[in-house]
Design an enzyme around this catalytic site. Structure first.
Site, mmCIF file in Angstrom:
data_model
loop_
_atom_site.group_PDB
_atom_site.id
_atom_site.type_symbol
_atom_site.label_atom_id
_atom_site.label_comp_id
_atom_site.label_asym_id
_atom_site.label_seq_id
_atom_site.Cartn_x
_atom_site.Cartn_y
_atom_site.Cartn_z
ATOM 1 C CE LYS A 97 6.948 0.589 5.597
ATOM 2 N NZ LYS A 97 7.225 -0.420 6.611
ATOM 3 C CG ASP B 219 -0.787 8.858 3.806
ATOM 4 O OD1 ASP B 219 -0.194 7.754 3.891
ATOM 5 O OD2 ASP B 219 -0.654 9.773 4.640
ATOM 6 N N GLY B 220 -0.211 6.190 1.312
ATOM 7 C CA GLY B 220 1.003 5.752 0.609
ATOM 8 C C GLY B 220 2.274 6.370 1.158
ATOM 9 C CG ASP C 226 -0.117 -8.767 6.472
ATOM 10 O OD1 ASP C 226 -0.743 -9.352 7.358
ATOM 11 O OD2 ASP C 226 0.125 -7.549 6.518
ATOM 12 C CG ASN C 227 3.526 -7.502 8.808
ATOM 13 O OD1 ASN C 227 3.566 -7.036 7.663
ATOM 14 N ND2 ASN C 227 2.888 -6.910 9.792
ATOM 15 N NE ARG D 238 5.197 -8.363 1.943
ATOM 16 C CZ ARG D 238 5.530 -7.465 2.857
ATOM 17 N NH1 ARG D 238 5.029 -7.543 4.066
ATOM 18 N NH2 ARG D 238 6.345 -6.483 2.549
ATOM 19 N NE ARG E 140 10.352 -1.995 3.078
ATOM 20 C CZ ARG E 140 9.362 -2.656 3.669
ATOM 21 N NH1 ARG E 140 9.399 -2.871 4.976
ATOM 22 N NH2 ARG E 140 8.341 -3.115 2.976
ATOM 23 N N GLY F 208 0.824 -1.215 0.000
ATOM 24 C CA GLY F 208 0.000 0.000 0.000
ATOM 25 C C GLY F 208 0.850 1.254 0.000
ATOM 26 N NE ARG F 209 3.294 2.167 5.340
ATOM 27 C CZ ARG F 209 3.650 2.645 6.494
ATOM 28 N NH1 ARG F 209 3.995 3.905 6.610
ATOM 29 N NH2 ARG F 209 3.654 1.893 7.559
HETATM 30 P P1 AMP Z 1 1.699 -3.101 8.227
HETATM 31 O O1 AMP Z 1 0.907 -3.625 9.382
HETATM 32 O O2 AMP Z 1 2.426 -1.821 8.476
HETATM 33 O O3 AMP Z 1 2.607 -4.145 7.681
HETATM 34 O O4 AMP Z 1 0.633 -2.702 7.067
HETATM 35 C C1 AMP Z 1 -0.504 -3.464 6.758
HETATM 36 C C2 AMP Z 1 -1.057 -3.047 5.412
HETATM 37 O O5 AMP Z 1 -1.455 -1.677 5.397
HETATM 38 C C3 AMP Z 1 -0.084 -3.208 4.251
HETATM 39 O O6 AMP Z 1 -0.817 -3.637 3.131
HETATM 40 C C4 AMP Z 1 0.434 -1.786 4.065
HETATM 41 O O7 AMP Z 1 0.906 -1.561 2.758
HETATM 42 C C5 AMP Z 1 -0.789 -0.956 4.363
HETATM 43 N N1 AMP Z 1 -0.464 0.409 4.818
HETATM 44 C C6 AMP Z 1 0.056 0.769 6.032
HETATM 45 N N2 AMP Z 1 0.205 2.109 6.094
HETATM 46 C C7 AMP Z 1 -0.194 2.617 4.894
HETATM 47 C C8 AMP Z 1 -0.276 3.923 4.328
HETATM 48 N N3 AMP Z 1 0.085 5.022 5.013
HETATM 49 N N4 AMP Z 1 -0.732 4.049 3.066
HETATM 50 C C9 AMP Z 1 -1.122 2.955 2.365
HETATM 51 N N5 AMP Z 1 -1.095 1.715 2.848
HETATM 52 C C10 AMP Z 1 -0.632 1.520 4.082
HETATM 53 MG MG MG Z 2 3.222 -5.228 6.495
#
Ligand code: AMP
Ligand code: MG
Length: 475
Positions: free
Chosen positions: A105, A117-118, A245-246, A175, A168, A89-90
């Site tokens: 990132k 917001d990416g 997913d992590n 994943r 990164r 997503g970002r």
């Molecule tokens: P995370 O728990 O940080 O690994 O994120 C979980 C999901 O949310 C992943 O698909 C990320 O890409 C998405 N995500 C987290 N923060 C943002 C952001 N600010 N904009 C877009 N996608 C996000």
């Molecule tokens: Mg993640």
């Protein structure tokens, strides 16, 4: 940067798994730190690092030869609940350089941004940048970070914050959730096969021509995940968001969010303030890893034998415990560890918890035979004093001199661990445009066993008022 040539092996994946995207640049990007050792490993020259192109590459306005901007799709179980559409997503990928897939990132939104917001804010970018190199320095499998820019662009979290981008690099970005995403496709056998073949090509090439290669791939993922948990539990690392997913199919530490290192030992510590149930508490981590692997077995079942995979995963905790106690024994300097030591180790953990003993500082002091400091930092002195008496007897029976024992111990017990309060001081300095600590701590992160006289105080137990700093999850 003319010599930097990217490849795009991702295009052997079906387009179900990715989207080509565009980046959205930040305003007034400034390179605040670069990881020179990784840059060198990747083939960047000093001129490359000092060039405008390098900053622009991190800002997503310069794409090295052969590259392609794209974002990956994946699914995942978040806090136990299945979410069919997650993805980068970002994060925006650039292509591959040597063995590393490069990724920005925070370079703008993608089709997988959902409501996000990416962007990535400076605070969380610094945490990811430093920690990935700290893990590398500790010998713990991890994704890497090549450089970080800040900017005058802002994003709103709980307050308005400056935006940043980290470049990164990882040998794999696949994943467990990538396989969950393949599993929900209408033509899932085709998608699972395509993804599994991609993973074998990228990460487990030795399996390419063997029978039962998908089961074997799963077994390797289990083994690597066990090793990762042994590392995390023995160093006192808490990831905070062990959603599927992590979880990396290479057993790498991936996606640094609200993580923390153990300070005063507390076995059920929860570092993520959104984790109200303690699903990802310190002591749960190996069990969650095993649960995540059971999800992976389920989604691989259309192309691999589920029974075989599950029975392999059933041995996860047994294997984990064996390796974990051996590792703790080494931290204690035992070279002739037997299962008779386990009760003695468990007793130590109970004492640490009852007497609020700082986990990292304990092993550091023990490795320097600074027993008095262990005692003076414990809230109750008697228990740890008695334990240390028995400890000295235990190590005196080994066929190893004290000097050699301490030498062994110093090589595996880091002096410096990037605890949250230290990171917070670095972040605050960076927010005031001073990047000295950031760059000094990059060096410390890369060699946490060495002496850094001016930073001696950060090797001491976390000051009481600074323990348990919980960082915000919105990053
Ligand atoms: P995370 O728990 O940080 O690994 O994120 C979980 C999901 O949310 C992943 O698909 C990320 O890409 C998405 N995500 C987290 N923060 C943002 C952001 N600010 N904009 C877009 N996608 C996000
Ligand atoms: Mg993640």
């Amino acid at each position: 940067m003319k010599n930097i040539k990217l490849t795009t092996p991702f295009n052997t994946l079906n387009d179900y798994f990715y989207s080509k995207v565009n980046t959205t640049k930040l305003s007034n990007p400034k390179l605040i730190s670069v990881n020179k050792s990784l840059a060198k490993e990747l083939g960047f020259s000093d001129d490359d690092i000092n060039s405008e192109d390098f900053i622009n590459m991190i800002n997503g306005t310069y794409l090295p030869n052969g590259g392609q901007y794209y974002a990956n799709a994946y699914a995942g179980h978040q806090f136990g609940y299945f979410v069919p559409q997650l993805g980068d997503g970002r994060a925006i990928n650039l292509g591959k350089l040597n063995n590393y897939n490069l990724q920005l990132k925070g370079a703008g939104s993608t089709p997988y941004s959902r409501n996000g917001d990416g962007r990535a804010v400076l605070r969380s970018s610094i945490r990811e940048y430093l920690l990935s190199e700290a893990m590398q320095g500790l010998g713990i499998p991890t994704t890497r970070a090549l450089g970080i820019i800040n900017s005058t662009s802002t994003a709103y979290r709980e307050i308005t914050e400056p935006c940043s981008i980290v470049l990164r690099a990882s040998t794999s970005w696949i994943r467990f959730g990538s396989f969950e995403y393949a599993y929900i496709a209408k033509d899932n056998i085709k998608q699972l096969t395509n993804l599994a073949n991609f993973v074998i090509d990228e990460s487990y090439y030795e399996l390419k021509n063997i029978p039962n290669k998908y089961e074997e791939m799963y077994f390797k993922i289990v083994d690597k995940t066990i090793d990762l948990m042994v590392h995390w539990q023995s160093i006192g690392f808490m990831h905070g968001v062990m959603n599927t997913d992590n979880m990396s199919i290479e057993g790498l530490t991936i996606d640094y969010g609200p993580y923390a290192f153990m300070e005063e030992f507390s076995k059920d510590y929860i570092c993520n303030h959104s984790d109200t149930e303690g699903r990802y508490s310190f002591s749960n981590q190996p069990f969650i890893a095993q649960w995540n692997l059971s999800v992976l077995a389920k989604v691989l079942s259309p192309i691999a034998n589920e029974k075989l995979m599950n029975s392999y995963n059933d041995n996860f905790i047994g294997k984990f415990k064996d390796k974990y106690y051996k590792k703790i024994a080494l931290k204690l300097g035992f070279i002739d560890f037997t299962s008779n030591d386990i009760d003695f180790i468990l007793e130590l953990f109970d004492i640490m918890e009852n007497s609020s003993i700082d986990y990292t500082a304990f092993f550091y002091f023990l490795s320097s035979a600074r027993y008095d400091e262990i005692i003076s930092n414990a809230t109750y002195k008697d228990e740890i004093t008695s334990w240390l008496k028995l400890y000295k007897i235990r190590v005196s029976t080994q066929n190893l001199s004290m000097n050699n024992r301490l030498k062994n111990m110093k090589a595996i017990n880091p002096k410096y661990i990037l605890k949250n309060y230290i990171l917070q001081e670095i972040i605050e300095q960076c927010e005031n445009n001073d990047f000295t600590m950031l760059n000094d701590f990059l060096q410390i992160a890369q060699n946490p066993y060495a002496e850094y006289k001016e930073y001696e105080k950060y090797a001491m137990p976390t000051p009481k008022e600074k323990t348990g700093y919980i960082c915000s999850c919105s990053s």
